[in-house]
Design a protein around this motif. Structure first.
Motif, PDB file in Angstrom:
ATOM      1  N   ILE A   1     -11.768 -26.423  28.721  1.00 36.23           N
ATOM      2  CA  ILE A   1     -10.302 -26.388  28.644  1.00 36.23           C
ATOM      3  C   ILE A   1      -9.821 -25.061  28.040  1.00 36.23           C
ATOM      4  N   ALA A   2     -10.522 -24.605  27.010  1.00 37.48           N
ATOM      5  CA  ALA A   2     -10.145 -23.361  26.339  1.00 37.48           C
ATOM      6  C   ALA A   2     -10.277 -22.174  27.283  1.00 37.48           C
ATOM      7  N   GLY A   3     -11.371 -22.122  28.020  1.00 43.89           N
ATOM      8  CA  GLY A   3     -11.622 -21.016  28.943  1.00 43.89           C
ATOM      9  C   GLY A   3     -10.608 -20.989  30.067  1.00 43.89           C
ATOM     10  N   ASP A   4     -10.207 -22.195  30.469  1.00 48.14           N
ATOM     11  CA  ASP A   4      -9.227 -22.352  31.522  1.00 48.14           C
ATOM     12  C   ASP A   4      -7.857 -21.843  31.080  1.00 48.14           C
TER      13      ASP A   4
ATOM     14  N   LEU B   1      -4.377 -15.651  17.089  1.00 48.39           N
ATOM     15  CA  LEU B   1      -4.146 -16.796  16.229  1.00 48.39           C
ATOM     16  C   LEU B   1      -4.568 -18.045  17.001  1.00 48.39           C
ATOM     17  N   VAL B   2      -5.711 -18.612  16.666  1.00 48.29           N
ATOM     18  CA  VAL B   2      -6.163 -19.837  17.330  1.00 48.29           C
ATOM     19  C   VAL B   2      -6.034 -20.971  16.322  1.00 48.29           C
ATOM     20  N   ASP B   3      -4.912 -21.690  16.432  1.00 45.84           N
ATOM     21  CA  ASP B   3      -4.639 -22.752  15.469  1.00 45.84           C
ATOM     22  C   ASP B   3      -4.233 -24.024  16.200  1.00 45.84           C
ATOM     23  N   ARG B   4      -3.595 -24.930  15.472  1.00 45.60           N
ATOM     24  CA  ARG B   4      -3.231 -26.209  16.065  1.00 45.60           C
ATOM     25  C   ARG B   4      -2.258 -26.037  17.237  1.00 45.60           C
ATOM     26  N   ASN B   5      -1.312 -25.117  17.088  1.00 47.42           N
ATOM     27  CA  ASN B   5      -0.351 -24.871  18.164  1.00 47.42           C
ATOM     28  C   ASN B   5      -1.033 -24.349  19.409  1.00 47.42           C
ATOM     29  N   TRP B   6      -1.943 -23.438  19.190  1.00 42.65           N
ATOM     30  CA  TRP B   6      -2.689 -22.870  20.317  1.00 42.65           C
ATOM     31  C   TRP B   6      -3.401 -23.992  21.071  1.00 42.65           C
ATOM     32  N   ALA B   7      -4.052 -24.879  20.312  1.00 47.00           N
ATOM     33  CA  ALA B   7      -4.811 -25.971  20.908  1.00 47.00           C
ATOM     34  C   ALA B   7      -3.898 -26.962  21.634  1.00 47.00           C
ATOM     35  N   ARG B   8      -2.740 -27.244  21.032  1.00 44.02           N
ATOM     36  CA  ARG B   8      -1.780 -28.158  21.679  1.00 44.02           C
ATOM     37  C   ARG B   8      -1.332 -27.583  23.021  1.00 44.02           C
ATOM     38  N   ASN B   9      -1.061 -26.276  23.042  1.00 46.78           N
ATOM     39  CA  ASN B   9      -0.645 -25.634  24.289  1.00 46.78           C
ATOM     40  C   ASN B   9      -1.746 -25.687  25.334  1.00 46.78           C
ATOM     41  N   ALA B  10      -2.982 -25.448  24.906  1.00 44.16           N
ATOM     42  CA  ALA B  10      -4.111 -25.481  25.830  1.00 44.16           C
ATOM     43  C   ALA B  10      -4.267 -26.883  26.422  1.00 44.16           C
ATOM     44  N   LEU B  11      -4.145 -27.898  25.574  1.00 38.78           N
ATOM     45  CA  LEU B  11      -4.285 -29.283  26.040  1.00 38.78           C
ATOM     46  C   LEU B  11      -3.144 -29.662  26.980  1.00 38.78           C
ATOM     47  N   TYR B  12      -1.955 -29.215  26.632  1.00 40.57           N
ATOM     48  CA  TYR B  12      -0.772 -29.513  27.445  1.00 40.57           C
ATOM     49  C   TYR B  12      -0.950 -28.947  28.856  1.00 40.57           C
ATOM     50  N   ARG B  13      -1.361 -27.692  28.883  1.00 42.53           N
ATOM     51  CA  ARG B  13      -1.577 -27.007  30.160  1.00 42.53           C
ATOM     52  C   ARG B  13      -2.632 -27.742  30.995  1.00 42.53           C
ATOM     53  N   TYR B  14      -3.681 -28.181  30.327  1.00 40.86           N
ATOM     54  CA  TYR B  14      -4.779 -28.856  31.005  1.00 40.86           C
ATOM     55  C   TYR B  14      -4.323 -30.192  31.602  1.00 40.86           C
ATOM     56  N   LYS B  15      -3.563 -30.950  30.808  1.00 43.72           N
ATOM     57  CA  LYS B  15      -3.114 -32.267  31.267  1.00 43.72           C
ATOM     58  C   LYS B  15      -2.139 -32.134  32.430  1.00 43.72           C
ATOM     59  N   LYS B  16      -1.325 -31.088  32.396  1.00 46.52           N
ATOM     60  CA  LYS B  16      -0.338 -30.872  33.442  1.00 46.52           C
ATOM     61  C   LYS B  16      -1.030 -30.553  34.776  1.00 46.52           C
ATOM     62  N   LYS B  17      -2.134 -29.833  34.654  1.00 48.95           N
ATOM     63  CA  LYS B  17      -2.837 -29.368  35.842  1.00 48.95           C
ATOM     64  C   LYS B  17      -3.676 -30.461  36.478  1.00 48.95           C
ATOM     65  N   ASN B  18      -4.131 -31.412  35.636  1.00 47.63           N
ATOM     66  CA  ASN B  18      -5.073 -32.418  36.148  1.00 47.63           C
ATOM     67  C   ASN B  18      -4.438 -33.801  36.315  1.00 47.63           C
TER      68      ASN B  18
END
Ligand SMILES: [Zn+2]
Length: 221
Positions: free
Chosen positions: A190-193, A204-221
Protein backbone atom coordinates in the motif's frame (compact mmCIF):
# COMPACT_ATOMS: atom_id res chain seq x y z
CA UNK A 1 31.01 13.36 11.89
CA UNK A 2 28.82 14.90 14.53
CA UNK A 3 28.78 18.62 15.08
CA UNK A 4 27.93 20.62 18.15
CA UNK A 5 28.10 24.16 19.42
CA UNK A 6 28.26 25.58 22.91
CA UNK A 7 25.43 27.81 24.01
CA UNK A 8 24.73 29.77 27.13
CA UNK A 9 21.45 28.73 28.72
CA UNK A 10 20.11 30.69 31.67
CA UNK A 11 18.59 28.45 34.31
CA UNK A 12 14.88 29.28 34.72
CA UNK A 13 15.12 28.39 38.43
CA UNK A 14 18.18 30.26 39.70
CA UNK A 15 19.32 32.40 36.79
CA UNK A 16 22.74 30.77 36.57
CA UNK A 17 24.29 30.92 33.11
CA UNK A 18 25.22 27.42 31.98
CA UNK A 19 27.44 26.43 29.09
CA UNK A 20 25.57 23.70 27.25
CA UNK A 21 26.70 21.59 24.33
CA UNK A 22 24.01 21.58 21.66
CA UNK A 23 24.31 19.02 18.89
CA UNK A 24 23.36 19.98 15.36
CA UNK A 25 24.26 16.67 13.79
CA UNK A 26 24.57 13.31 15.48
CA UNK A 27 26.40 10.66 13.51
CA UNK A 28 26.09 7.38 15.39
CA UNK A 29 28.29 5.54 12.91
CA UNK A 30 31.35 7.68 13.64
CA UNK A 31 30.37 8.61 17.22
CA UNK A 32 28.74 5.44 18.54
CA UNK A 33 28.58 6.69 22.14
CA UNK A 34 25.97 9.27 21.12
CA UNK A 35 23.43 6.57 20.24
CA UNK A 36 22.53 5.73 23.84
CA UNK A 37 22.54 9.40 24.82
CA UNK A 38 19.87 10.05 22.20
CA UNK A 39 17.74 7.03 23.13
CA UNK A 40 17.86 7.82 26.85
CA UNK A 41 17.05 11.45 26.16
CA UNK A 42 20.25 12.54 27.94
CA UNK A 43 21.31 14.54 24.89
CA UNK A 44 18.24 16.74 25.32
CA UNK A 45 18.45 17.13 29.08
CA UNK A 46 19.40 20.42 30.67
CA UNK A 47 20.90 20.17 34.15
CA UNK A 48 21.82 23.39 35.93
CA UNK A 49 25.39 23.32 37.24
CA UNK A 50 24.37 25.54 40.13
CA UNK A 51 21.01 24.26 41.43
CA UNK A 52 20.59 20.92 39.60
CA UNK A 53 17.33 22.04 38.05
CA UNK A 54 16.45 19.75 35.15
CA UNK A 55 14.51 20.47 32.00
CA UNK A 56 14.07 19.05 28.53
CA UNK A 57 15.90 20.93 25.79
CA UNK A 58 14.13 21.16 22.49
CA UNK A 59 16.30 21.91 19.52
CA UNK A 60 16.61 20.63 15.96
CA UNK A 61 19.09 17.85 15.38
CA UNK A 62 19.93 15.74 12.38
CA UNK A 63 20.37 12.09 13.36
CA UNK A 64 22.51 10.12 10.94
CA UNK A 65 23.03 6.34 10.89
CA UNK A 66 25.20 5.39 7.93
CA UNK A 67 25.23 1.69 8.77
CA UNK A 68 21.44 1.35 8.65
CA UNK A 69 21.27 3.97 5.91
CA UNK A 70 18.87 6.48 7.38
CA UNK A 71 18.69 10.06 8.56
CA UNK A 72 16.03 11.53 10.81
CA UNK A 73 15.70 15.26 11.12
CA UNK A 74 14.17 16.04 14.50
CA UNK A 75 12.66 19.49 14.47
CA UNK A 76 10.58 20.17 17.58
CA UNK A 77 7.14 21.44 16.63
CA UNK A 78 7.63 24.77 18.34
CA UNK A 79 10.67 25.46 16.19
CA UNK A 80 9.35 24.17 12.95
CA UNK A 81 7.82 27.35 11.61
CA UNK A 82 11.01 29.30 12.11
CA UNK A 83 13.48 26.64 11.11
CA UNK A 84 11.76 25.13 8.15
CA UNK A 85 12.26 28.12 5.91
CA UNK A 86 15.90 29.01 5.95
CA UNK A 87 17.85 26.32 7.69
CA UNK A 88 15.97 23.30 6.51
CA UNK A 89 15.91 24.48 2.95
CA UNK A 90 19.67 24.71 3.07
CA UNK A 91 19.94 21.27 4.65
CA UNK A 92 17.50 19.85 2.13
CA UNK A 93 19.68 20.77 -0.77
CA UNK A 94 22.81 19.66 1.05
CA UNK A 95 21.47 16.13 1.52
CA UNK A 96 19.30 16.16 -1.57
CA UNK A 97 21.39 13.84 -3.69
CA UNK A 98 21.97 11.04 -1.23
CA UNK A 99 20.93 7.87 -2.98
CA UNK A 100 19.57 4.96 -1.01
CA UNK A 101 19.37 6.84 2.27
CA UNK A 102 15.96 6.98 3.89
CA UNK A 103 15.30 10.50 5.13
CA UNK A 104 12.58 11.45 7.56
CA UNK A 105 11.32 14.45 9.44
CA UNK A 106 9.88 14.17 12.95
CA UNK A 107 8.41 16.72 15.34
CA UNK A 108 8.74 14.99 18.70
CA UNK A 109 11.42 13.16 20.61
CA UNK A 110 9.24 10.04 20.88
CA UNK A 111 8.82 9.97 17.11
CA UNK A 112 12.58 10.23 16.72
CA UNK A 113 13.08 7.23 19.02
CA UNK A 114 10.41 5.22 17.20
CA UNK A 115 11.99 5.87 13.80
CA UNK A 116 15.39 4.81 15.10
CA UNK A 117 13.89 1.61 16.52
CA UNK A 118 12.09 0.82 13.25
CA UNK A 119 15.09 1.44 11.00
CA UNK A 120 17.51 -0.39 13.28
CA UNK A 121 15.11 -3.37 13.11
CA UNK A 122 15.40 -3.24 9.32
CA UNK A 123 11.71 -2.40 8.92
CA UNK A 124 9.88 0.02 6.63
CA UNK A 125 8.47 2.93 8.61
CA UNK A 126 5.80 3.72 6.01
CA UNK A 127 4.35 0.23 6.34
CA UNK A 128 4.66 0.45 10.11
CA UNK A 129 2.62 3.67 10.18
CA UNK A 130 -0.06 2.13 7.99
CA UNK A 131 -0.23 -1.02 10.15
CA UNK A 132 -0.39 1.19 13.24
CA UNK A 133 -3.30 3.22 11.88
CA UNK A 134 -5.17 0.03 11.01
CA UNK A 135 -4.60 -1.24 14.56
CA UNK A 136 -5.72 2.08 16.07
CA UNK A 137 -9.14 1.40 14.67
CA UNK A 138 -9.12 -2.20 15.94
CA UNK A 139 -8.16 -1.08 19.44
CA UNK A 140 -10.77 1.72 19.41
CA UNK A 141 -13.50 -0.70 18.48
CA UNK A 142 -12.40 -3.37 20.95
CA UNK A 143 -12.02 -1.12 23.98
CA UNK A 144 -14.61 1.53 23.13
CA UNK A 145 -11.99 4.04 24.28
CA UNK A 146 -10.13 6.87 22.64
CA UNK A 147 -6.69 5.91 21.41
CA UNK A 148 -4.34 8.77 22.21
CA UNK A 149 -1.19 7.56 20.60
CA UNK A 150 0.96 4.58 19.97
CA UNK A 151 4.42 3.45 19.08
CA UNK A 152 6.19 0.42 17.64
CA UNK A 153 7.31 -1.78 20.52
CA UNK A 154 7.71 -5.39 19.41
CA UNK A 155 9.06 -7.31 16.47
CA UNK A 156 9.51 -11.07 16.35
CA UNK A 157 10.85 -12.72 13.24
CA UNK A 158 10.21 -16.19 14.69
CA UNK A 159 6.60 -15.54 15.60
CA UNK A 160 6.18 -13.45 12.46
CA UNK A 161 4.51 -10.68 14.36
CA UNK A 162 4.83 -6.98 15.09
CA UNK A 163 3.37 -5.12 18.03
CA UNK A 164 2.49 -1.62 19.07
CA UNK A 165 1.91 -0.09 22.47
CA UNK A 166 -1.13 2.18 22.51
CA UNK A 167 -2.22 4.77 25.06
CA UNK A 168 -5.94 4.58 25.65
CA UNK A 169 -8.57 6.44 27.59
CA UNK A 170 -8.25 9.38 29.89
CA UNK A 171 -5.63 7.71 32.04
CA UNK A 172 -3.35 6.89 29.12
CA UNK A 173 -3.41 3.20 29.97
CA UNK A 174 -0.91 1.10 28.02
CA UNK A 175 -2.20 -1.64 25.79
CA UNK A 176 -0.01 -3.84 23.60
CA UNK A 177 -1.60 -4.97 20.37
CA UNK A 178 0.23 -7.42 18.13
CA UNK A 179 -0.56 -8.44 14.60
CA UNK A 180 0.70 -10.86 11.99
CA UNK A 181 3.59 -9.88 9.77
CA UNK A 182 1.27 -10.31 6.77
CA UNK A 183 -0.43 -7.05 7.73
CA UNK A 184 2.96 -5.36 7.61
CA UNK A 185 3.79 -6.93 4.24
CA UNK A 186 0.45 -5.82 2.83
CA UNK A 187 1.18 -2.35 4.18
CA UNK A 188 4.46 -2.22 2.26
CA UNK A 189 2.47 -2.77 -0.90
CA UNK A 190 0.00 0.00 0.00
CA UNK A 191 2.84 2.38 0.88
CA UNK A 192 4.68 1.77 -2.39
CA UNK A 193 1.47 2.25 -4.30
CA UNK A 194 0.76 5.55 -2.59
CA UNK A 195 4.16 7.10 -2.93
CA UNK A 196 6.74 5.57 -5.20
CA UNK A 197 9.38 8.15 -4.47
CA UNK A 198 9.55 8.46 -0.69
CA UNK A 199 13.30 8.99 -0.64
CA UNK A 200 13.52 12.21 -2.58
CA UNK A 201 13.91 14.36 0.55
CA UNK A 202 13.18 14.54 4.26
CA UNK A 203 9.62 13.30 4.45
CA UNK A 204 7.11 13.45 7.26
CA UNK A 205 5.74 9.90 7.55
CA UNK A 206 3.23 10.05 10.37
CA UNK A 207 -0.35 9.14 11.16
CA UNK A 208 -1.73 11.59 8.59
CA UNK A 209 0.51 10.22 5.91
CA UNK A 210 -0.68 6.70 6.70
CA UNK A 211 -4.35 7.72 6.76
CA UNK A 212 -3.96 9.28 3.31
CA UNK A 213 -2.22 6.19 1.97
CA UNK A 214 -4.98 3.94 3.32
CA UNK A 215 -7.70 6.23 1.99
CA UNK A 216 -6.17 6.21 -1.47
CA UNK A 217 -5.86 2.43 -1.38
CA UNK A 218 -9.47 1.84 -0.31
CA UNK A 219 -10.76 4.22 -2.96
CA UNK A 220 -8.86 2.39 -5.67
CA UNK A 221 -9.86 -1.12 -4.63
ZN1 LIG B 1 19.82 26.68 38.34
Amino acid sequence: MSSAETKIITCPECGHENEVKIFRTVNVTTDAELHDLVISGELFRFRCQNCNHEAELKYPVLYNDMKHKFMVYYIPEIDRASVIDEKLEAEYSKYGELEGITRRLVGTFNELKEKIHIFESGLDDRAMEIAKVALYDVVCKRTGEDVRGGYFSKYSENEKSIGFTFFIGENNEHLVQTTRLEIYNKSIEIAGDYDKDTNRSFLLVDRNWARNALYRYKKKN
